[in-house]
Design a protein around this motif. Structure first.
Motif, short mmCIF file in Angstrom:
data_model
loop_
_atom_site.label_atom_id
_atom_site.label_comp_id
_atom_site.label_asym_id
_atom_site.label_seq_id
_atom_site.Cartn_x
_atom_site.Cartn_y
_atom_site.Cartn_z
N LEU A 126 -8.16 -2.06 5.01
CA LEU A 126 -7.93 -2.23 3.74
C LEU A 126 -8.40 -3.77 3.06
CD1 LEU A 126 -6.80 -0.80 1.17
CD2 LEU A 126 -4.56 -2.18 1.44
N ASP A 127 -9.29 -3.47 2.17
CA ASP A 127 -10.10 -5.03 2.13
C ASP A 127 -9.40 -5.70 0.78
OD1 ASP A 127 -12.70 -5.06 3.53
OD2 ASP A 127 -12.44 -2.91 2.70
N GLU A 128 -8.80 -5.01 -0.20
CA GLU A 128 -8.04 -5.77 -1.34
C GLU A 128 -6.87 -5.01 -1.72
OE1 GLU A 128 -11.64 -8.19 -3.30
OE2 GLU A 128 -10.66 -6.52 -4.51
N LEU A 129 -5.60 -5.76 -1.93
CA LEU A 129 -4.45 -5.18 -2.48
C LEU A 129 -4.22 -5.56 -3.85
CD1 LEU A 129 -1.99 -3.34 -1.42
CD2 LEU A 129 -1.08 -5.44 -0.43
N HIS A 130 -4.24 -4.63 -4.87
CA HIS A 130 -4.09 -4.93 -6.17
C HIS A 130 -2.94 -4.73 -6.69
CE1 HIS A 130 -8.61 -5.34 -7.39
NE2 HIS A 130 -8.58 -5.09 -5.98
N LEU A 131 -1.78 -5.64 -6.77
CA LEU A 131 -0.42 -5.28 -7.09
C LEU A 131 -0.19 -5.78 -8.47
CD1 LEU A 131 1.24 -6.86 -3.84
CD2 LEU A 131 0.83 -4.41 -4.40
N LEU A 132 0.41 -4.77 -9.18
CA LEU A 132 0.84 -5.00 -10.67
C LEU A 132 2.12 -5.13 -10.44
CD1 LEU A 132 -1.60 -2.62 -12.25
CD2 LEU A 132 -1.68 -4.83 -12.91
N VAL A 133 2.74 -6.39 -10.69
CA VAL A 133 4.14 -6.95 -10.36
C VAL A 133 5.00 -6.83 -11.46
CG1 VAL A 133 5.66 -8.40 -9.30
CG2 VAL A 133 3.50 -8.23 -8.36
N HIS A 134 5.88 -6.01 -11.81
CA HIS A 134 6.35 -5.68 -13.01
C HIS A 134 7.76 -6.75 -12.99
CE1 HIS A 134 3.81 -2.40 -13.14
NE2 HIS A 134 4.52 -2.03 -14.47
N PRO A 135 8.04 -7.31 -14.14
CA PRO A 135 9.39 -8.11 -14.21
C PRO A 135 10.71 -7.35 -14.32
CG PRO A 135 8.38 -8.07 -16.25
CD PRO A 135 7.47 -7.31 -15.44
N ILE A 136 10.81 -6.48 -13.36
CA ILE A 136 12.09 -5.66 -13.26
C ILE A 136 12.50 -5.57 -11.72
CG2 ILE A 136 10.58 -3.60 -13.27
CD1 ILE A 136 13.00 -2.26 -14.66
N ALA A 137 13.76 -5.43 -11.60
CA ALA A 137 14.10 -5.32 -10.12
C ALA A 137 14.59 -3.85 -10.17
CB ALA A 137 15.34 -6.23 -9.78
N VAL A 138 14.05 -2.75 -9.45
CA VAL A 138 14.45 -1.42 -9.41
C VAL A 138 15.87 -1.28 -8.78
CG1 VAL A 138 13.70 0.86 -9.18
CG2 VAL A 138 12.14 -0.71 -10.09
N ARG A 139 15.74 -1.80 -7.69
CA ARG A 139 16.92 -1.77 -6.77
C ARG A 139 17.05 -0.73 -5.92
NH1 ARG A 139 21.81 -4.65 -10.21
NH2 ARG A 139 22.61 -4.89 -8.06
N LYS A 140 16.37 0.29 -5.77
CA LYS A 140 16.39 1.63 -5.15
C LYS A 140 15.21 1.92 -4.84
CE LYS A 140 17.19 4.79 -8.86
NZ LYS A 140 18.44 5.81 -9.21
N GLY A 141 14.73 2.66 -3.85
CA GLY A 141 13.57 3.26 -3.58
C GLY A 141 12.64 2.64 -2.56
N THR A 142 11.51 3.36 -2.11
CA THR A 142 10.78 2.88 -1.03
C THR A 142 10.00 1.68 -1.39
OG1 THR A 142 10.37 5.19 -0.73
CG2 THR A 142 8.78 3.65 0.28
N ARG A 143 9.98 0.64 -0.58
CA ARG A 143 9.06 -0.62 -0.88
C ARG A 143 8.00 -0.60 -0.24
NH1 ARG A 143 14.52 -1.53 -1.81
NH2 ARG A 143 15.24 -3.12 -3.10
N ALA B 231 -6.18 -10.41 -0.19
CA ALA B 231 -7.06 -9.80 0.97
C ALA B 231 -6.16 -10.11 2.25
CB ALA B 231 -8.72 -10.38 0.85
N GLY B 232 -6.88 -9.74 3.12
CA GLY B 232 -6.28 -10.09 4.40
C GLY B 232 -6.58 -11.36 5.06
N ALA B 233 -5.53 -12.12 5.65
CA ALA B 233 -5.81 -13.43 6.10
C ALA B 233 -5.91 -13.32 7.73
CB ALA B 233 -4.60 -14.37 5.74
N GLU B 234 -6.63 -14.25 8.35
CA GLU B 234 -6.97 -14.10 9.70
C GLU B 234 -5.64 -14.34 10.47
OE1 GLU B 234 -10.29 -16.46 10.75
OE2 GLU B 234 -11.90 -15.52 9.72
N SER B 235 -4.76 -15.36 10.12
CA SER B 235 -3.56 -15.65 10.99
C SER B 235 -2.64 -16.19 10.01
CB SER B 235 -4.18 -16.93 11.79
OG SER B 235 -4.48 -17.96 11.17
#
Length: 206
Positions: free
Chosen positions: A137-154, A183-187
């Motif tokens: 996987l070359d890039e991870l695009h995360l749309l981080v929402h300002p809410i703590a859902v507090r349950k469910g798969t992470r 993106a991934g980091a080498e170390s």
């Protein structure tokens, strides 16, 4: 070799399960543009079975209905859709096919096939995890929402080994959503408190 990008709606506490239950109030033009540039612009989509079933159960009807989301629905319909599953599937959405063979090997071959765009993923958390672990996987695009859902798969499960990532870009939307591309980091970076304390503010009079 083509890049694979994965887009996920994620809460502040890392939950990615059932975003339809909490993310729509934050969806605005900025988020629409981000989703379109990562997912809607792709000529090939790589999807887990659950995500594919959800998409196939909704987007063809939205395209046929001709509403405001019909253009985006057509983009998804026109794209080649490669579905990851260990079960034999009956795929009814046009331009759909099942990925055959070992996941890592088959995705490596897919990345080497010709194409005009990146290969895009949406959701498909179990597949994202496996590709991250395999370095595919070359890039991870995360749309981080300002809410703590507090349950469910992470997104990230517990594991003995850390997963180092490198920030490629960030953008804050007016809704408070933060669009982070990694993106991934080498170390994994190394350091101790002795290294860190040199960066604490110093009292010039001491």
């Amino acid at each position: 070799m083509r890049k694979i990008t994965a887009g996920l709606f994620i809460s502040l506490d890392g939950v990615v399960e059932d975003p339809q239950d909490w993310h729509f109030p934050y969806f605005n033009d900025e988020m629409g543009a981000a989703v379109d540039s990562q997912l809607g612009a792709a000529d090939t989509l790589l999807l887990g079975r659950s995500t594919y079933d959800s998409f196939a159960g909704a987007w063809p009807d939205r395209e046929a209905a001709g509403g405001e989301d019909a253009d985006f629905a057509k983009k998804l319909g026109d794209a080649r859709k490669v579905v990851v599953s260990t079960q034999d599937l009956q795929l009814t959405w046009r331009n759909s096919e099942q990925l055959k063979g070992d996941l890592v090997e088959a995705v490596g071959e897919l990345k080497n096939e010709p194409g005009a765009t990146d290969i895009a993923m949406s959701g498909s958390v179990s597949v994202v995890r496996q590709l991250l672990a395999a370095g595919l996987l070359d890039e991870l695009h995360l749309l981080v929402h300002p809410i703590a859902v507090r349950k469910g798969t992470r997104l990230f499960e517990e594991d003995d080994a850390p997963l180092p990532l490198r920030l490629v870009s960030s953008q804050t939307f007016t809704t408070g959503v933060v669009h982070l591309v990694y993106a991934g980091a080498e170390s994994t970076p190394e350091g101790s408190y002795d290294d860190a304390k040199a960066h604490l503010p110093q009292n010039e009079d001491s």
